[in-house]
Design a protein around this motif. Structure first.
Motif, PDB file in Angstrom:
ATOM      1  N   GLY A   1       4.919  17.394   8.462  1.00  0.00           N
ATOM      2  CA  GLY A   1       4.065  18.272   7.572  1.00  0.00           C
ATOM      3  C   GLY A   1       3.611  17.267   6.094  1.00  0.00           C
ATOM      4  O   GLY A   1       3.053  17.913   5.306  1.00  0.00           O
ATOM      5  N   LYS A   2       4.396  16.216   6.233  1.00  0.00           N
ATOM      6  CA  LYS A   2       4.306  15.270   5.043  1.00  0.00           C
ATOM      7  C   LYS A   2       3.725  14.126   5.078  1.00  0.00           C
ATOM      8  O   LYS A   2       3.667  13.418   6.295  1.00  0.00           O
ATOM      9  N   THR A   3       2.882  13.436   4.237  1.00  0.00           N
ATOM     10  CA  THR A   3       1.956  12.377   4.473  1.00  0.00           C
ATOM     11  C   THR A   3       2.751  11.355   3.605  1.00  0.00           C
ATOM     12  O   THR A   3       3.149  11.575   2.446  1.00  0.00           O
ATOM     13  N   GLY A   4       3.055  10.069   4.232  1.00  0.00           N
ATOM     14  CA  GLY A   4       3.621   9.010   3.409  1.00  0.00           C
ATOM     15  C   GLY A   4       3.407   7.849   4.072  1.00  0.00           C
ATOM     16  O   GLY A   4       2.419   7.667   5.024  1.00  0.00           O
ATOM     17  N   ASN A   5       3.842   6.848   3.317  1.00  0.00           N
ATOM     18  CA  ASN A   5       3.743   5.383   4.026  1.00  0.00           C
ATOM     19  C   ASN A   5       4.896   4.731   4.681  1.00  0.00           C
ATOM     20  O   ASN A   5       6.064   4.779   3.955  1.00  0.00           O
ATOM     21  N   ASN A   6       4.772   4.573   5.905  1.00  0.00           N
ATOM     22  CA  ASN A   6       6.013   3.819   6.671  1.00  0.00           C
ATOM     23  C   ASN A   6       6.130   2.422   6.332  1.00  0.00           C
ATOM     24  O   ASN A   6       7.408   1.825   6.497  1.00  0.00           O
ATOM     25  N   VAL A   7       5.020   1.676   5.770  1.00  0.00           N
ATOM     26  CA  VAL A   7       5.421   0.377   5.443  1.00  0.00           C
ATOM     27  C   VAL A   7       4.754   0.245   4.056  1.00  0.00           C
ATOM     28  O   VAL A   7       3.795   0.816   3.625  1.00  0.00           O
ATOM     29  N   THR A   8       5.576  -0.688   3.300  1.00  0.00           N
ATOM     30  CA  THR A   8       5.427  -1.240   2.047  1.00  0.00           C
ATOM     31  C   THR A   8       5.012  -2.700   1.720  1.00  0.00           C
ATOM     32  O   THR A   8       5.889  -3.298   2.451  1.00  0.00           O
ATOM     33  N   ALA A   9       3.806  -2.641   1.046  1.00  0.00           N
ATOM     34  CA  ALA A   9       3.523  -4.312   1.068  1.00  0.00           C
ATOM     35  C   ALA A   9       3.199  -4.401  -0.473  1.00  0.00           C
ATOM     36  O   ALA A   9       2.342  -3.574  -1.249  1.00  0.00           O
ATOM     37  N   LEU A  10       3.933  -5.337  -1.030  1.00  0.00           N
ATOM     38  CA  LEU A  10       3.928  -5.700  -2.494  1.00  0.00           C
ATOM     39  C   LEU A  10       3.661  -7.115  -2.791  1.00  0.00           C
ATOM     40  O   LEU A  10       4.031  -8.178  -2.055  1.00  0.00           O
TER      41      LEU A  10
ATOM     42  N   THR B   1      11.476   1.010  -0.273  1.00  0.00           N
ATOM     43  CA  THR B   1      10.430   1.706  -0.844  1.00  0.00           C
ATOM     44  C   THR B   1       9.994   0.950  -1.704  1.00  0.00           C
ATOM     45  O   THR B   1      10.717  -0.203  -2.415  1.00  0.00           O
ATOM     46  N   LYS B   2       8.785   1.233  -2.505  1.00  0.00           N
ATOM     47  CA  LYS B   2       8.042   0.473  -3.582  1.00  0.00           C
ATOM     48  C   LYS B   2       9.173   0.497  -4.747  1.00  0.00           C
ATOM     49  O   LYS B   2       9.410  -0.776  -5.402  1.00  0.00           O
ATOM     50  N   GLU B   3       9.834   1.629  -5.015  1.00  0.00           N
ATOM     51  CA  GLU B   3      10.645   1.752  -6.153  1.00  0.00           C
ATOM     52  C   GLU B   3      11.939   0.755  -6.007  1.00  0.00           C
ATOM     53  O   GLU B   3      12.556   0.124  -7.020  1.00  0.00           O
ATOM     54  N   GLN B   4      12.488   0.604  -4.785  1.00  0.00           N
ATOM     55  CA  GLN B   4      13.570  -0.065  -4.344  1.00  0.00           C
ATOM     56  C   GLN B   4      13.316  -1.503  -4.339  1.00  0.00           C
ATOM     57  O   GLN B   4      14.199  -2.487  -5.117  1.00  0.00           O
ATOM     58  N   LEU B   5      12.180  -2.108  -3.968  1.00  0.00           N
ATOM     59  CA  LEU B   5      11.839  -3.571  -4.092  1.00  0.00           C
ATOM     60  C   LEU B   5      11.608  -3.772  -5.653  1.00  0.00           C
ATOM     61  O   LEU B   5      11.987  -4.860  -5.829  1.00  0.00           O
ATOM     62  N   LEU B   6      10.972  -2.910  -6.274  1.00  0.00           N
ATOM     63  CA  LEU B   6      10.870  -3.318  -7.748  1.00  0.00           C
ATOM     64  C   LEU B   6      12.075  -3.460  -8.697  1.00  0.00           C
ATOM     65  O   LEU B   6      12.214  -4.419  -9.050  1.00  0.00           O
TER      66      LEU B   6
ATOM     67  N   GLY C   1      13.320 -12.468 -12.838  1.00  0.00           N
ATOM     68  CA  GLY C   1      12.476 -13.437 -12.355  1.00  0.00           C
ATOM     69  C   GLY C   1      11.291 -13.342 -11.905  1.00  0.00           C
ATOM     70  O   GLY C   1      10.571 -14.499 -11.604  1.00  0.00           O
ATOM     71  N   PHE C   2      10.828 -12.205 -11.557  1.00  0.00           N
ATOM     72  CA  PHE C   2       9.747 -11.825 -10.721  1.00  0.00           C
ATOM     73  C   PHE C   2       8.965 -10.809 -11.635  1.00  0.00           C
ATOM     74  O   PHE C   2       9.460  -9.874 -12.198  1.00  0.00           O
ATOM     75  N   GLU C   3       7.528 -10.820 -11.536  1.00  0.00           N
ATOM     76  CA  GLU C   3       6.699 -10.058 -12.270  1.00  0.00           C
ATOM     77  C   GLU C   3       5.871  -9.249 -10.949  1.00  0.00           C
ATOM     78  O   GLU C   3       5.196  -9.782 -10.023  1.00  0.00           O
ATOM     79  N   PHE C   4       5.800  -7.798 -11.060  1.00  0.00           N
ATOM     80  CA  PHE C   4       4.804  -7.118 -10.154  1.00  0.00           C
ATOM     81  C   PHE C   4       3.686  -7.398 -10.297  1.00  0.00           C
ATOM     82  O   PHE C   4       3.054  -7.269 -11.319  1.00  0.00           O
ATOM     83  N   VAL C   5       2.915  -7.550  -9.438  1.00  0.00           N
ATOM     84  CA  VAL C   5       1.308  -7.904  -9.372  1.00  0.00           C
ATOM     85  C   VAL C   5       0.461  -6.618  -8.990  1.00  0.00           C
ATOM     86  O   VAL C   5      -0.177  -6.183  -9.574  1.00  0.00           O
ATOM     87  N   GLN C   6       1.016  -6.347  -7.791  1.00  0.00           N
ATOM     88  CA  GLN C   6       0.109  -5.154  -7.082  1.00  0.00           C
ATOM     89  C   GLN C   6       0.836  -4.808  -5.687  1.00  0.00           C
ATOM     90  O   GLN C   6       1.561  -5.711  -5.002  1.00  0.00           O
ATOM     91  N   GLN C   7       0.510  -3.540  -5.196  1.00  0.00           N
ATOM     92  CA  GLN C   7       0.761  -2.908  -3.900  1.00  0.00           C
ATOM     93  C   GLN C   7      -0.405  -3.095  -3.170  1.00  0.00           C
ATOM     94  O   GLN C   7      -1.313  -2.708  -3.628  1.00  0.00           O
ATOM     95  N   LEU C   8      -0.394  -3.698  -1.865  1.00  0.00           N
ATOM     96  CA  LEU C   8      -1.456  -3.453  -1.019  1.00  0.00           C
ATOM     97  C   LEU C   8      -1.503  -2.459  -0.249  1.00  0.00           C
ATOM     98  O   LEU C   8      -0.516  -1.654   0.132  1.00  0.00           O
ATOM     99  N   PRO C   9      -2.675  -1.707   0.058  1.00  0.00           N
ATOM    100  CA  PRO C   9      -2.658  -0.493   0.818  1.00  0.00           C
ATOM    101  C   PRO C   9      -2.164  -0.554   2.221  1.00  0.00           C
ATOM    102  O   PRO C   9      -2.686  -1.614   2.824  1.00  0.00           O
ATOM    103  N   THR C  10      -1.586   0.386   2.532  1.00  0.00           N
ATOM    104  CA  THR C  10      -1.188   0.553   4.188  1.00  0.00           C
ATOM    105  C   THR C  10      -1.446   1.682   4.497  1.00  0.00           C
ATOM    106  O   THR C  10      -1.458   2.671   3.798  1.00  0.00           O
ATOM    107  N   PRO C  11      -1.642   1.894   5.967  1.00  0.00           N
ATOM    108  CA  PRO C  11      -1.857   3.171   6.500  1.00  0.00           C
ATOM    109  C   PRO C  11      -1.029   4.373   6.327  1.00  0.00           C
ATOM    110  O   PRO C  11       0.182   4.007   6.200  1.00  0.00           O
ATOM    111  N   SER C  12      -1.609   5.511   5.757  1.00  0.00           N
ATOM    112  CA  SER C  12      -0.703   6.557   5.713  1.00  0.00           C
ATOM    113  C   SER C  12      -0.323   7.321   7.083  1.00  0.00           C
ATOM    114  O   SER C  12      -0.936   7.212   7.661  1.00  0.00           O
ATOM    115  N   ILE C  13       0.842   7.930   7.081  1.00  0.00           N
ATOM    116  CA  ILE C  13       1.185   8.557   8.252  1.00  0.00           C
ATOM    117  C   ILE C  13       1.617  10.071   7.834  1.00  0.00           C
ATOM    118  O   ILE C  13       1.895  10.313   6.861  1.00  0.00           O
ATOM    119  N   GLN C  14       1.541  10.952   9.008  1.00  0.00           N
ATOM    120  CA  GLN C  14       1.959  12.368   8.648  1.00  0.00           C
ATOM    121  C   GLN C  14       3.224  12.518   9.600  1.00  0.00           C
ATOM    122  O   GLN C  14       3.347  12.247  10.897  1.00  0.00           O
TER     123      GLN C  14
END
Length: 247
Positions: free
Chosen positions: A232-241, A205-210, A216-229
């Motif tokens: 009944g829940k919506t989320g992202n299966n892929v994280t790109a940072l 997840t984003k939190e785990q990668l952060l 030694g590294f600074e977080f810059v941004q998260q790239l948008p990835t497709p949402s999936i359902q």
């Protein structure tokens, strides 16, 4: 323009909500925690040697490059970010765990000229070289290198790209936490100060990668990835940072 590379449907295509690379973990673990990771054969060199040997034989037989990790969208996302970030065309770029080398092909098509791919599987390196040769790309370096070896061979890159390699490393059944620590150390050695790290993951997840790359590294941004359902829940299966290496 080079011809499109033929490939089979990717096991890591983002359009498939049940796949996303070497996914052998739950995505709902504690924030920043890693105790939900399950070791897997996907974290072993033997698995990838056998997998890429099969891919190599298939390519030499019918010209099919095989799996494209996370689908073609993931490569386009990285390239679009590089263009928006105005990464120079002559910037030194390292593809960590290059696999079949298709990302290198796409970067070369976009005009990037200083490209290096590494993989610890000899069959992967042979496959990537064959794919590049088929595309008449003879000025790209592909090396058989274990990123975790700490040999000091990899230095001063402007951009390091990881598309599923840290996922696979994280599933190593032996010395699991040690290899994750060594990866972060190797990344710091490979990147120059102010260099960028682009990671695409389906296991973290984003939190785990952060949490993992907080030193030694600074977080810059998260790239948008497709949402999936799912369920009944919506989320992202892929994280790109995107991260930047600090001094």
């Amino acid at each position: 323009m080079s011809r499109p590379l033929p490939h089979r449907s990717s096991m890591a295509d983002e359009s498939d909500s049940t796949h996303g690379g070497p996914n052998s973990t739950k995505r709902d673990g504690p924030k920043g925690g890693e105790d939900d990771f399950v070791p897997s054969k996907l974290g072993t060199k033997q698995y990838w040697d056998e997998a890429y040997q099969t891919e190599l034989e298939t390519f030499r037989d019918i010209g099919d490059v095989g799996e494209i990790w996370f689908g073609e969208q993931s490569m386009g996302r990285v390239i679009r970010w590089m263009e928006k970030a105005e990464i120079p065309k002559n910037a030194s770029i390292l593809d960590i765990g290059t696999g079949n080398g298709v990302l290198l092909v796409e970067l070369a098509k976009e005009g990037y000229t200083n490209l290096t791919g590494i993989d610890y599987s000899a069959a992967s390196v042979a496959l990537a070289k064959d794919v590049l040769q088929a595309e008449d790309l003879n000025n790209i370096s592909v090396k058989e290198v274990d990123f975790l070896s700490g040999s000091g061979e990899l230095k001063d890159f402007d951009v390091c790209v990881d598309k599923g390699t840290f996922d696979a490393i994280s599933l190593n059944p032996e010395n699991t936490n040690e290899v994750r620590i060594r990866y972060v150390q190797a990344l710091g050695d490979a990147l120059k100060e102010g260099g960028y790290f682009v990671i695409t993951s389906c296991n973290w997840t984003k939190e785990q990668l952060l949490h993992r790359f907080c030193s030694g590294f600074e977080f810059v941004q998260q790239l948008p990835t497709p949402s999936i359902q799912f369920g009944g829940k919506t989320g992202n299966n892929v994280t790109a940072l995107i991260f930047k290496r600090l001094h």
